[in-house]
Design a protein around this motif. Structure first.
Motif, PDB file in Angstrom:
ATOM      1  N   ARG A  95     -13.605   3.735  -4.712  1.00  0.00           N
ATOM      2  CA  ARG A  95     -12.984   2.424  -4.852  1.00  0.00           C
ATOM      3  C   ARG A  95     -11.860   2.413  -5.884  1.00  0.00           C
ATOM      4  N   GLY A  96     -11.477   3.579  -6.332  1.00  0.00           N
ATOM      5  CA  GLY A  96     -10.425   3.652  -7.334  1.00  0.00           C
ATOM      6  C   GLY A  96      -9.084   3.189  -6.794  1.00  0.00           C
ATOM      7  N   THR A  97      -8.262   2.670  -7.695  1.00  0.00           N
ATOM      8  CA  THR A  97      -6.926   2.193  -7.344  1.00  0.00           C
ATOM      9  C   THR A  97      -5.910   3.289  -7.622  1.00  0.00           C
ATOM     10  N   ARG A  98      -5.023   3.535  -6.674  1.00  0.00           N
ATOM     11  CA  ARG A  98      -3.988   4.549  -6.872  1.00  0.00           C
ATOM     12  C   ARG A  98      -2.781   4.223  -6.014  1.00  0.00           C
ATOM     13  N   LEU A  99      -1.634   4.774  -6.430  1.00  0.00           N
ATOM     14  CA  LEU A  99      -0.386   4.626  -5.678  1.00  0.00           C
ATOM     15  C   LEU A  99       0.457   5.858  -5.968  1.00  0.00           C
ATOM     16  N   GLU A 100       0.770   6.609  -4.917  1.00  0.00           N
ATOM     17  CA  GLU A 100       1.494   7.861  -5.055  1.00  0.00           C
ATOM     18  C   GLU A 100       2.686   7.876  -4.104  1.00  0.00           C
ATOM     19  N   ALA A 101       3.668   8.708  -4.434  1.00  0.00           N
ATOM     20  CA  ALA A 101       4.842   8.854  -3.580  1.00  0.00           C
ATOM     21  C   ALA A 101       5.219  10.323  -3.495  1.00  0.00           C
ATOM     22  N   GLU A 102       5.519  10.771  -2.280  1.00  0.00           N
ATOM     23  CA  GLU A 102       5.982  12.132  -2.032  1.00  0.00           C
ATOM     24  C   GLU A 102       7.170  12.059  -1.074  1.00  0.00           C
ATOM     25  N   ASP A 103       8.344  12.272  -1.579  1.00  0.00           N
ATOM     26  CA  ASP A 103       9.568  12.157  -0.768  1.00  0.00           C
ATOM     27  C   ASP A 103       9.633  10.752  -0.161  1.00  0.00           C
ATOM     28  N   ASP A 104       9.634  10.646   1.191  1.00  0.00           N
ATOM     29  CA  ASP A 104       9.688   9.335   1.850  1.00  0.00           C
ATOM     30  C   ASP A 104       8.310   8.737   2.087  1.00  0.00           C
ATOM     31  N   LEU A 105       7.265   9.456   1.737  1.00  0.00           N
ATOM     32  CA  LEU A 105       5.898   9.003   1.976  1.00  0.00           C
ATOM     33  C   LEU A 105       5.340   8.294   0.749  1.00  0.00           C
ATOM     34  N   VAL A 106       4.757   7.123   0.985  1.00  0.00           N
ATOM     35  CA  VAL A 106       4.061   6.377  -0.066  1.00  0.00           C
ATOM     36  C   VAL A 106       2.635   6.133   0.425  1.00  0.00           C
ATOM     37  N   TYR A 107       1.654   6.428  -0.402  1.00  0.00           N
ATOM     38  CA  TYR A 107       0.267   6.228   0.004  1.00  0.00           C
ATOM     39  C   TYR A 107      -0.554   5.821  -1.211  1.00  0.00           C
ATOM     40  N   GLY A 108      -1.717   5.291  -0.934  1.00  0.00           N
ATOM     41  CA  GLY A 108      -2.577   4.881  -2.038  1.00  0.00           C
ATOM     42  C   GLY A 108      -3.768   4.080  -1.571  1.00  0.00           C
ATOM     43  N   ALA A 109      -4.540   3.590  -2.540  1.00  0.00           N
ATOM     44  CA  ALA A 109      -5.707   2.747  -2.302  1.00  0.00           C
ATOM     45  C   ALA A 109      -5.596   1.542  -3.216  1.00  0.00           C
ATOM     46  N   LEU A 110      -5.717   0.366  -2.636  1.00  0.00           N
ATOM     47  CA  LEU A 110      -5.549  -0.882  -3.382  1.00  0.00           C
ATOM     48  C   LEU A 110      -6.751  -1.790  -3.145  1.00  0.00           C
ATOM     49  N   PRO A 111      -7.042  -2.687  -4.080  1.00  0.00           N
ATOM     50  CA  PRO A 111      -8.218  -3.552  -3.929  1.00  0.00           C
ATOM     51  C   PRO A 111      -7.934  -4.746  -3.030  1.00  0.00           C
ATOM     52  N   ALA A 112      -9.012  -5.307  -2.510  1.00  0.00           N
ATOM     53  CA  ALA A 112      -8.945  -6.527  -1.708  1.00  0.00           C
ATOM     54  C   ALA A 112     -10.334  -7.138  -1.713  1.00  0.00           C
ATOM     55  N   PHE A 113     -10.413  -8.407  -1.334  1.00  0.00           N
ATOM     56  CA  PHE A 113     -11.696  -9.075  -1.219  1.00  0.00           C
ATOM     57  C   PHE A 113     -12.200  -8.944   0.208  1.00  0.00           C
ATOM     58  N   ASP A 114     -13.480  -8.629   0.359  1.00  0.00           N
ATOM     59  CA  ASP A 114     -14.029  -8.647   1.709  1.00  0.00           C
ATOM     60  C   ASP A 114     -14.563 -10.045   2.000  1.00  0.00           C
ATOM     61  N   ASP A 115     -15.024 -10.259   3.224  1.00  0.00           N
ATOM     62  CA  ASP A 115     -15.444 -11.607   3.631  1.00  0.00           C
ATOM     63  C   ASP A 115     -16.952 -11.713   3.765  1.00  0.00           C
ATOM     64  N   SER A 116     -17.691 -10.929   2.993  1.00  0.00           N
ATOM     65  CA  SER A 116     -19.144 -10.935   3.122  1.00  0.00           C
ATOM     66  C   SER A 116     -19.812 -12.030   2.321  1.00  0.00           C
ATOM     67  N   MET A 117     -19.047 -12.689   1.439  1.00  0.00           N
ATOM     68  CA  MET A 117     -19.652 -13.707   0.598  1.00  0.00           C
ATOM     69  C   MET A 117     -18.735 -14.917   0.525  1.00  0.00           C
ATOM     70  N   SER A 118     -19.187 -15.961  -0.177  1.00  0.00           N
ATOM     71  CA  SER A 118     -18.410 -17.177  -0.297  1.00  0.00           C
ATOM     72  C   SER A 118     -17.202 -16.952  -1.193  1.00  0.00           C
ATOM     73  N   ASP A 119     -16.288 -17.937  -1.180  1.00  0.00           N
ATOM     74  CA  ASP A 119     -15.040 -17.793  -1.932  1.00  0.00           C
ATOM     75  C   ASP A 119     -15.260 -17.680  -3.437  1.00  0.00           C
ATOM     76  N   ASP A 120     -16.327 -18.317  -3.928  1.00  0.00           N
ATOM     77  CA  ASP A 120     -16.518 -18.317  -5.373  1.00  0.00           C
ATOM     78  C   ASP A 120     -17.346 -17.119  -5.856  1.00  0.00           C
ATOM     79  N   ASP A 121     -17.765 -16.270  -4.957  1.00  0.00           N
ATOM     80  CA  ASP A 121     -18.514 -15.078  -5.359  1.00  0.00           C
ATOM     81  C   ASP A 121     -18.234 -13.982  -4.332  1.00  0.00           C
ATOM     82  N   THR A 122     -17.061 -13.427  -4.387  1.00  0.00           N
ATOM     83  CA  THR A 122     -16.572 -12.529  -3.344  1.00  0.00           C
ATOM     84  C   THR A 122     -16.622 -11.086  -3.811  1.00  0.00           C
ATOM     85  N   ASN A 123     -17.072 -10.221  -2.933  1.00  0.00           N
ATOM     86  CA  ASN A 123     -17.098  -8.798  -3.239  1.00  0.00           C
ATOM     87  C   ASN A 123     -15.696  -8.215  -3.168  1.00  0.00           C
ATOM     88  N   VAL A 124     -15.487  -7.175  -3.931  1.00  0.00           N
ATOM     89  CA  VAL A 124     -14.201  -6.483  -3.932  1.00  0.00           C
ATOM     90  C   VAL A 124     -14.377  -5.161  -3.198  1.00  0.00           C
TER      91      VAL A 124
END
Length: 349
Positions: A95-124
């Motif tokens: 679940r780590g956050t990362r952002l990398e670039a190699e020439d024209d390629l950009v890749y990474g992992a970013l956080p978001a909220f899933d929809d498994s719980m209510s708005d006031d207690d949301t999993n990441v």
């Protein structure tokens, strides 16, 4: 399976399921200035393998995979246009956050909220991406509403110039989700502040402490998620290709940093209310101790009198007569009044 899949064939949490068998959630061909065109799994594979040429200049493709499926992981790991590190990122489980670039390629992992719980207690959760000027590949293991919102935005509006705008749009949805969480937490602080402003002997300090504690706990969780993203965008070591600089770095950086500023302001307010609550609790404790001290002081002379008359000695004053107890009680009361007057004269009351 058929060559084309209608976007409403199979409803899904973050988009239409293009091919349940291999985990391809959707595949679209995007030409700037036009509506996106749905692709089948076969057409998507042809785009990845370079068999099918782009439909027009500036056309790019967006493929979104559910990498819980073994077939989808194998498909992603076979994409020759991506580096080995990018493929490993797309199929990773951390679940780590990362952002990398190699020439024209950009890749990474970013956080978001899933929809498994209510708005006031949301999993990441995390979503992963690899983007080239003509290709965007996103993966996830849990439904990510932010990606679904970006997909619906793409269906409603004209196709953007580069796929980097999809990454930016998804981060915008994430930042908006953070702000919605902050707004709900701010409402809870408003209720706690209203209770503190009407502070009296009937104030429920436990309820106020619970409200503030929930806000501080949730805001700390959000800060742990959004702070690494902000640090990545501010890193001097991150060098993105020119075609992605404006969308992925500049605009996304402003959105994330603004959300972080709002979150820090919320935490400052929560700490301020926590300090005010502690002050109120201390004031209430002091008030109660003051009351106990005054009562104890007033009863002290009476205690002396009752102790004196309780001595088992001869010639005790008021020992004879039918009104001895009443007279002794009057003496106790007189001493209490004298003590009260002395405290008032000394300005201790």
């Amino acid at each position: 399976m058929p060559d084309t899949i209608a976007p409403t064939d199979v409803p899904y949490a973050d988009g239409p399921l293009a091919d349940p068998a291999d985990g391809l959630v959707w595949a679209v061909s995007c030409t700037p200035g036009h509506r996106p065109v749905q692709l089948s799994s076969r057409q998507a594979a042809q785009r990845l393998d370079g068999v099918a040429a782009p439909d027009a200049d500036g056309t790019w493709t967006w493929l979104h995979y559910d990498v819980v499926h073994t077939a989808s992981r194998a498909r992603v790991e076979s994409i020759a246009r991506l580096s080995e590190e990018a493929r490993a990122t797309l199929t990773g489980t951390d679940r780590g956050t990362r952002l990398e670039a190699e020439d024209d390629l950009v890749y990474g992992a970013l956080p978001a909220f899933d929809d498994s719980m209510s708005d006031d207690d949301t999993n990441v959760s995390a979503w992963r991406f690899a983007v080239l000027p003509d290709l965007l590949i996103t993966t996830r293991r849990h439904p990510v509403p932010a990606l679904g919102a970006a997909y619906r935005w793409l269906q409603r509006d004209e196709t953007p110039r580069t796929p980097a705008e999809i990454v930016d749009r998804t981060l915008l949805e994430f930042a908006d989700s953070v702000r919605r969480n902050i707004a709900m937490l701010d409402d809870q602080l408003d209720r706690a502040e209203d209770l503190l402003l009407t502070l009296d002997q009937h104030t429920d300090f436990g309820r106020i402490s619970g409200l503030i504690g929930k806000v501080r706990r949730r805001s700390t969780e959000l800060r742990r998620v959004i702070s690494p993203v902000d640090r990545i965008f501010h890193s001097e070591d991150l060098e993105l290709p020119e075609w992605a600089e404006d969308d992925i770095r500049d605009r996304s950086q402003r959105q994330i940093h603004a959300a972080l500023d709002d979150l820090l302001a919320l935490q400052d307010r929560a700490r301020s209310l926590q300090d005010e609550l502690a002050s109120g609790q201390a004031e209430e404790t002091n008030r109660r101790l003051y009351t106990v001290s005054v009562v104890t002081t007033l009863m002290l002379p009476a205690t002396f009198v009752t102790g004196f008359f309780g001595m088992n000695t001869g010639g005790m004053f008021l020992a004879s007569g039918a009104m001895g107890t009443v007279e002794a009680g009057g003496v106790c009361f007189l001493f209490m009044v004298i003590t009260w007057l002395l405290l008032k004269f000394a300005k201790l009351l």
